[in-house]
Design a protein around this motif. Structure first.
Motif, PDB file in Angstrom:
ATOM      1  N   LEU A 130       0.283  27.911  39.175  1.00 24.00           N
ATOM      2  CA  LEU A 130      -0.009  28.153  37.764  1.00 24.00           C
ATOM      3  C   LEU A 130       0.806  27.239  36.858  1.00 24.00           C
ATOM      4  O   LEU A 130       0.302  26.710  35.864  1.00 24.00           O
ATOM      5  CB  LEU A 130       0.276  29.612  37.413  1.00 24.00           C
ATOM      6  CG  LEU A 130      -0.748  30.640  37.900  1.00 24.00           C
ATOM      7  CD1 LEU A 130      -0.153  32.043  37.856  1.00 24.00           C
ATOM      8  CD2 LEU A 130      -2.013  30.569  37.053  1.00 24.00           C
ATOM      9  N   ALA A 131       2.085  27.058  37.194  1.00 24.55           N
ATOM     10  CA  ALA A 131       2.960  26.256  36.343  1.00 24.55           C
ATOM     11  C   ALA A 131       2.713  24.762  36.485  1.00 24.55           C
ATOM     12  O   ALA A 131       2.793  24.012  35.511  1.00 24.55           O
ATOM     13  CB  ALA A 131       4.427  26.584  36.671  1.00 24.55           C
ATOM     14  N   LEU A 132       2.405  24.315  37.708  1.00 26.54           N
ATOM     15  CA  LEU A 132       2.322  22.880  37.979  1.00 26.54           C
ATOM     16  C   LEU A 132       0.912  22.305  37.834  1.00 26.54           C
ATOM     17  O   LEU A 132       0.748  21.161  37.399  1.00 26.54           O
ATOM     18  CB  LEU A 132       2.843  22.605  39.392  1.00 26.54           C
ATOM     19  CG  LEU A 132       2.904  21.151  39.859  1.00 26.54           C
ATOM     20  CD1 LEU A 132       3.750  20.302  38.913  1.00 26.54           C
ATOM     21  CD2 LEU A 132       3.448  21.079  41.282  1.00 26.54           C
ATOM     22  N   SER A 133      -0.106  23.077  38.171  1.00 28.98           N
ATOM     23  CA  SER A 133      -1.467  22.522  38.244  1.00 28.98           C
ATOM     24  C   SER A 133      -1.999  21.938  36.938  1.00 28.98           C
ATOM     25  O   SER A 133      -2.766  20.971  36.984  1.00 28.98           O
ATOM     26  CB  SER A 133      -2.440  23.576  38.776  1.00 28.98           C
ATOM     27  OG  SER A 133      -2.527  24.692  37.911  1.00 28.98           O
ATOM     28  N   PRO A 134      -1.631  22.463  35.728  1.00 30.80           N
ATOM     29  CA  PRO A 134      -2.171  21.833  34.520  1.00 30.80           C
ATOM     30  C   PRO A 134      -1.735  20.382  34.335  1.00 30.80           C
ATOM     31  O   PRO A 134      -2.363  19.640  33.582  1.00 30.80           O
ATOM     32  CB  PRO A 134      -1.614  22.716  33.389  1.00 30.80           C
ATOM     33  CG  PRO A 134      -1.365  24.033  34.025  1.00 30.80           C
ATOM     34  CD  PRO A 134      -0.896  23.707  35.406  1.00 30.80           C
ATOM     35  N   SER A 135      -0.677  19.959  35.031  1.00 31.49           N
ATOM     36  CA  SER A 135      -0.132  18.615  34.838  1.00 31.49           C
ATOM     37  C   SER A 135      -0.567  17.612  35.892  1.00 31.49           C
ATOM     38  O   SER A 135      -0.188  16.445  35.823  1.00 31.49           O
ATOM     39  CB  SER A 135       1.409  18.674  34.834  1.00 31.49           C
ATOM     40  OG  SER A 135       1.878  19.527  33.827  1.00 31.49           O
ATOM     41  N   ILE A 136      -1.347  18.048  36.887  1.00 28.34           N
ATOM     42  CA  ILE A 136      -1.755  17.162  37.973  1.00 28.34           C
ATOM     43  C   ILE A 136      -3.270  17.241  38.165  1.00 28.34           C
ATOM     44  O   ILE A 136      -3.959  17.926  37.413  1.00 28.34           O
ATOM     45  CB  ILE A 136      -1.032  17.528  39.289  1.00 28.34           C
ATOM     46  CG1 ILE A 136      -1.402  18.941  39.749  1.00 28.34           C
ATOM     47  CG2 ILE A 136       0.487  17.406  39.117  1.00 28.34           C
ATOM     48  CD1 ILE A 136      -0.836  19.322  41.110  1.00 28.34           C
ATOM     49  N   THR A 137      -3.778  16.552  39.174  1.00 27.85           N
ATOM     50  CA  THR A 137      -5.218  16.506  39.394  1.00 27.85           C
ATOM     51  C   THR A 137      -5.716  17.602  40.324  1.00 27.85           C
ATOM     52  O   THR A 137      -6.704  18.265  40.034  1.00 27.85           O
ATOM     53  CB  THR A 137      -5.622  15.127  39.961  1.00 27.85           C
ATOM     54  OG1 THR A 137      -5.287  14.129  38.992  1.00 27.85           O
ATOM     55  CG2 THR A 137      -7.111  15.061  40.222  1.00 27.85           C
ATOM     56  N   HIS A 138      -5.050  17.789  41.463  1.00 22.24           N
ATOM     57  CA  HIS A 138      -5.478  18.794  42.422  1.00 22.24           C
ATOM     58  C   HIS A 138      -4.273  19.540  42.992  1.00 22.24           C
ATOM     59  O   HIS A 138      -3.245  18.922  43.296  1.00 22.24           O
ATOM     60  CB  HIS A 138      -6.259  18.179  43.591  1.00 22.24           C
ATOM     61  CG  HIS A 138      -7.575  17.594  43.200  1.00 22.24           C
ATOM     62  ND1 HIS A 138      -8.591  18.340  42.633  1.00 22.24           N
ATOM     63  CD2 HIS A 138      -8.034  16.329  43.276  1.00 22.24           C
ATOM     64  CE1 HIS A 138      -9.618  17.554  42.397  1.00 22.24           C
ATOM     65  NE2 HIS A 138      -9.308  16.329  42.763  1.00 22.24           N
ATOM     66  N   TYR A 139      -4.418  20.836  43.171  1.00 23.26           N
ATOM     67  CA  TYR A 139      -3.385  21.675  43.786  1.00 23.26           C
ATOM     68  C   TYR A 139      -4.071  22.553  44.824  1.00 23.26           C
ATOM     69  O   TYR A 139      -4.970  23.334  44.499  1.00 23.26           O
ATOM     70  CB  TYR A 139      -2.710  22.561  42.735  1.00 23.26           C
ATOM     71  CG  TYR A 139      -1.429  23.231  43.205  1.00 23.26           C
ATOM     72  CD1 TYR A 139      -0.193  22.789  42.752  1.00 23.26           C
ATOM     73  CD2 TYR A 139      -1.449  24.303  44.095  1.00 23.26           C
ATOM     74  CE1 TYR A 139       0.991  23.394  43.156  1.00 23.26           C
ATOM     75  CE2 TYR A 139      -0.279  24.902  44.524  1.00 23.26           C
ATOM     76  CZ  TYR A 139       0.939  24.448  44.043  1.00 23.26           C
ATOM     77  OH  TYR A 139       2.108  25.059  44.459  1.00 23.26           O
ATOM     78  N   ILE A 140      -3.682  22.401  46.078  1.00 24.95           N
ATOM     79  CA  ILE A 140      -4.223  23.241  47.146  1.00 24.95           C
ATOM     80  C   ILE A 140      -3.130  24.202  47.591  1.00 24.95           C
ATOM     81  O   ILE A 140      -2.068  23.777  48.064  1.00 24.95           O
ATOM     82  CB  ILE A 140      -4.730  22.413  48.327  1.00 24.95           C
ATOM     83  CG1 ILE A 140      -5.929  21.566  47.890  1.00 24.95           C
ATOM     84  CG2 ILE A 140      -5.123  23.311  49.491  1.00 24.95           C
ATOM     85  CD1 ILE A 140      -6.585  20.801  49.009  1.00 24.95           C
TER      86      ILE A 140
END
Length: 326
Positions: A130-140
């Motif tokens: 939740l905290a990191l994904s808005p700043s990157i392209t993909h989070y698995i």
């Protein structure tokens, strides 16, 4: 010529990053003695509140309500139940890794707006995602299937309109090809959950789980960063966890500071492993196994800040897969 220069600067950036984070660890026994000889505050097992059905957390001024399952935690489910509640280290690690101004992962473009990140052992909270994904392209996010329902509930309940992503040196002039897909307001499918068995599953197919198949449309099966937060508490899990980290890292080139990147321009996968100090025997077993396959750096107090620094009872290490003799 530009491509050659860009790839060389990327490898130099990674080398500078490694120099900035702390000392390289060479000996498992020595590192274990050094870390466990100091006073460690009691944190019990490390739960935030194992009896609550929800926990409120604030990270960089953003409020999250995390739903958890005390009933599942106390059940006799085969395969373990530790992912059913939020652990104390998770909010601290989430806050640290999303500090774009001071965290060297962002300062040296190991993380950027074009990054693909995988987390091992995400649990039900989804807090780091939740905290990191808005700043990157993909989070698995990966874990056993039993966490899926509550994880999805937490992701859906806490997803907000993403803020403007930070600009870093590595992407200021090189926006992500997927940027137009992730800049819309409202909930976005930037966090994908897939179950991952450390004993049997193949990490090479993980990106296939991204909606639309966009995760590997450039042929890259690998990840820029691998995260694991508080998964090292049982010696039986050590070998499967280390082996899975290595399998993920083999999807990218191995770090070699004397050689530029390959023709595909892909950087090695950087593993960031956070854990609570519990059993010195389990920690040493993990580090001994890890050093067989990885180069290891312990992140320094100056880089971690007070909440994760020495004496906090928490540790963060960075791993890069070794260049093995053929």
């Amino acid at each position: 010529m530009y491509g050659h220069t860009y790839r060389t600067s990327q490898m130099e950036e990674l080398t500078t990053f490694l120099t900035s984070i702390g000392e390289e660890v060479e000996d498992a026994e020595e590192e274990c003695f050094l870390l466990f000889a100091q006073d460690i505050p009691s944190a019990n097992l490390g739960f935030v509140d194992s009896r609550a059905t929800s926990v409120d957390v604030t990270i960089h001024g953003q409020d999250y309500t995390i739903h958890q399952s005390p009933t599942l935690l106390s059940s006799s489910r085969a395969g373990g139940t530790t992912g059913a509640v939020l652990w104390k280290i998770t909010p601290l690690f989430a806050e640290w890794i999303t500090n774009h101004q001071s965290n060297p992962l962002w300062q040296h473009s190991v993380l950027s707006t074009s990054s693909a990140v995988i987390e091992l052992g995400c649990g039900i909270s989804g807090l780091i995602a939740l905290a990191l994904s808005p700043s990157i392209t993909h989070y698995i996010a990966t874990d056993q299937e039993y966490v899926h329902r509550l994880l999805r509930e937490n992701l859906d309940a806490n997803t907000r309109t993403p803020k403007h992503a930070p600009r870093s040196k590595g992407n200021a002039k090189k926006p992500s090809k997927h940027g137009s897909k992730t800049a819309k307001s409202g909930p976005q499918p930037k966090v994908t959950f897939t179950s991952l068995d450390w004993e049997t599953d193949d990490p090479a197919v993980l990106k296939d789980s991204i909606p639309g198949g966009s995760g590997a449309d450039d042929g890259d099966k690998g990840f820029d960063v691998l995260l694991s937060c508080d998964c090292i508490y049982n010696e039986a899990l050590v070998a499967p966890l280390v082996r899975t980290c290595a399998d993920v890292c083999r999807l990218r080139p191995v770090y070699n500071p004397e050689r530029e990147l390959g023709d595909d321009g892909k950087m090695p996968t950087v593993c960031v492993i956070a854990q609570q100090q519990r059993s010195p025997d389990v920690f040493e077993a993990w580090l001994r196994e890890t050093l067989r396959l990885f180069r290891v750096w312990r992140v320094s107090d100056e880089v971690l800040g007070g909440k994760l620094a020495s004496g906090s009872g928490y540790l963060v290490h960075v791993l890069l897969l070794r260049q093995m003799d053929s």
